[in-house]
Enzyme design. Structure first.
Site, PDB file in Angstrom:
ATOM      1  N   PRO A  61     -16.001   9.370  -2.543  1.00  0.00           N
ATOM      2  CA  PRO A  61     -15.869   9.097  -1.104  1.00  0.00           C
ATOM      3  C   PRO A  61     -17.202   8.718  -0.459  1.00  0.00           C
ATOM      4  O   PRO A  61     -17.221   8.234   0.671  1.00  0.00           O
ATOM      5  CB  PRO A  61     -15.337  10.413  -0.529  1.00  0.00           C
ATOM      6  CG  PRO A  61     -15.201  11.371  -1.650  1.00  0.00           C
ATOM      7  CD  PRO A  61     -15.614  10.724  -2.927  1.00  0.00           C
ATOM      8  N   ASP A 101      -2.067 -13.778   0.662  1.00  0.00           N
ATOM      9  CA  ASP A 101      -2.145 -12.342   0.954  1.00  0.00           C
ATOM     10  C   ASP A 101      -2.755 -12.030   2.306  1.00  0.00           C
ATOM     11  O   ASP A 101      -3.607 -12.780   2.773  1.00  0.00           O
ATOM     12  CB  ASP A 101      -3.098 -11.652  -0.038  1.00  0.00           C
ATOM     13  CG  ASP A 101      -2.450 -11.387  -1.349  1.00  0.00           C
ATOM     14  OD1 ASP A 101      -1.237 -11.548  -1.445  1.00  0.00           O
ATOM     15  OD2 ASP A 101      -3.189 -11.011  -2.270  1.00  0.00           O
ATOM     16  N   ARG A 154      -4.783  -8.269 -10.015  1.00  0.00           N
ATOM     17  CA  ARG A 154      -3.887  -9.283  -9.438  1.00  0.00           C
ATOM     18  C   ARG A 154      -4.632 -10.531  -8.980  1.00  0.00           C
ATOM     19  O   ARG A 154      -4.028 -11.535  -8.666  1.00  0.00           O
ATOM     20  CB  ARG A 154      -3.003  -8.680  -8.338  1.00  0.00           C
ATOM     21  CG  ARG A 154      -3.740  -8.159  -7.147  1.00  0.00           C
ATOM     22  CD  ARG A 154      -2.828  -7.358  -6.264  1.00  0.00           C
ATOM     23  NE  ARG A 154      -1.806  -8.160  -5.601  1.00  0.00           N
ATOM     24  CZ  ARG A 154      -2.040  -9.048  -4.646  1.00  0.00           C
ATOM     25  NH1 ARG A 154      -3.282  -9.266  -4.235  1.00  0.00           N
ATOM     26  NH2 ARG A 154      -1.052  -9.720  -4.103  1.00  0.00           N
ATOM     27  N   GLU A 186     -16.915  19.165  -7.906  1.00  0.00           N
ATOM     28  CA  GLU A 186     -17.857  18.787  -6.848  1.00  0.00           C
ATOM     29  C   GLU A 186     -18.503  17.445  -7.139  1.00  0.00           C
ATOM     30  O   GLU A 186     -19.110  16.833  -6.284  1.00  0.00           O
ATOM     31  CB  GLU A 186     -18.928  19.858  -6.650  1.00  0.00           C
ATOM     32  CG  GLU A 186     -18.414  21.095  -5.958  1.00  0.00           C
ATOM     33  CD  GLU A 186     -17.649  20.785  -4.672  1.00  0.00           C
ATOM     34  OE1 GLU A 186     -18.264  20.265  -3.738  1.00  0.00           O
ATOM     35  OE2 GLU A 186     -16.440  21.069  -4.627  1.00  0.00           O
TER      36      GLU A 186
HETATM   37  N1  ADE Z   1     -12.826  10.507  -5.128  1.00  0.00           N
HETATM   38  C1  ADE Z   1     -12.291  11.367  -4.242  1.00  0.00           C
HETATM   39  N2  ADE Z   1     -11.959  10.763  -3.107  1.00  0.00           N
HETATM   40  C2  ADE Z   1     -12.298   9.449  -3.259  1.00  0.00           C
HETATM   41  C3  ADE Z   1     -12.216   8.305  -2.430  1.00  0.00           C
HETATM   42  N3  ADE Z   1     -11.734   8.354  -1.187  1.00  0.00           N
HETATM   43  N4  ADE Z   1     -12.666   7.126  -2.932  1.00  0.00           N
HETATM   44  C4  ADE Z   1     -13.176   7.075  -4.160  1.00  0.00           C
HETATM   45  N5  ADE Z   1     -13.289   8.112  -4.988  1.00  0.00           N
HETATM   46  C5  ADE Z   1     -12.863   9.295  -4.545  1.00  0.00           C
END
Ligand code: ADE
Length: 255
Positions: free
Chosen positions: A87, A167, A152, A114
């Site tokens: 994230p 698209d 794709r 983690e």
């Molecule tokens: N791992 C956990 N959440 C994630 C996300 N939103 N994007 C990429 N990898 C992740």
């Protein structure tokens, strides 16, 4: 294209990769996805892959020696970039998917717990990618999202009827609405222009709906589209006219 995936949960990949368009792309050798289990690179008798964080705190951290052994085994002397799904990464977008689709090889590294020891991120990872501002239990679903969006775009993966050319996002706008038979369903009619057989009017209607939809649902995308057209002085007369119509319509609705 070859994609290697490093994960602690290889079983999460079988279904999605064998189904539908991705399954067919692999059978036709347009993409080759190899899934590797990071645990296979643990060398102790309990095959331990994680450890507690230095400094204390919750959660476990993937051991650098195990992950790097896995990366080095899979990478060998190839130049394939190592992409870590987290994230904290750069947002994954359609243009990022197009950029990845140009590569011959990718290595996708899925974290869990983690996360990864920072030394691995700094020295063995080339790029970090996030699929959105929310936290998942691991990088497996994000890796599948990346594989799907990238595959794709590879020539031959989509049939002509599934073309990526029109698209949403491909030209920076959301797609126009779609309808199929019957022409009236539970009293709800298909917009008459679509039944008219008048190709120029249909094209104009679709552009109008696409612009209207983007403006109302994703003003951020609309502004970016408009800015790129204006800097290139590419706004056609028809587009200008349609935009004026939409603006007038929206201000009438607001009143
Ligand atoms: N791992 C956990 N959440 C994630 C996300 N939103 N994007 C990429 N990898 C992740």
């Amino acid at each position: 294209m070859r994609i290697d995936v490093l994960t602690l949960f290889p079983e999460m990949f079988a279904g999605p990769l064998q189904t539908s368009i991705l399954g067919r792309a692999q059978v036709n050798n347009l993409i080759n996805v190899h899934v590797w289990n990071i645990r296979d690179y643990a060398q102790d008798k309990h095959r331990i892959v994680d450890d507690t964080p230095y400094g204390g705190g919750a959660g476990m951290v993937l051991k650098p020696d195990v992950v790097v052994r896995a990366i080095e085994h899979v990478k060998q002397d190839r130049t394939a970039p190592v992409i870590y799904l987290t994230p904290q990464g750069k947002p994954f977008t359609q243009s990022k998917a197009a950029e990845f689709a140009e590569q011959e090889e990718l290595i996708l590294l899925c974290g869990h717990y983690e996360g990864l020891d920072e030394r691995v991120r700094e020295h063995w990872v080339d790029e970090e990618i996030s699929i959105g501002d929310y936290v998942l239990t691991g990088g497996e679903l994000p890796a599948l999202v990346v594989i799907d969006a990238v595959s794709r775009l590879i020539p031959g993966v989509l049939g002509c009827c599934e073309s990526a050319e029109f698209d949403s996002f491909q030209d920076g706008l959301l797609e126009h609405p779609h309808y199929t038979r019957p022409p009236e369903f539970r009293g709800l009619a298909v917009p008459p222009v679509l039944l008219s057989g008048h190709h120029e009017e249909i094209r104009r209607w679709r552009l109008r709906e696409s612009l209207r939809r983007t403006l109302t649902r994703r003003p951020d995308l609309f502004d970016a589209w408009l800015a790129s057209r204006q800097t290139a002085r590419q706004l056609t007369k028809a587009e200008q006219q349609i935009l004026e119509e939409i603006q007038a319509e929206l201000s009438r609705e607001r009143r």
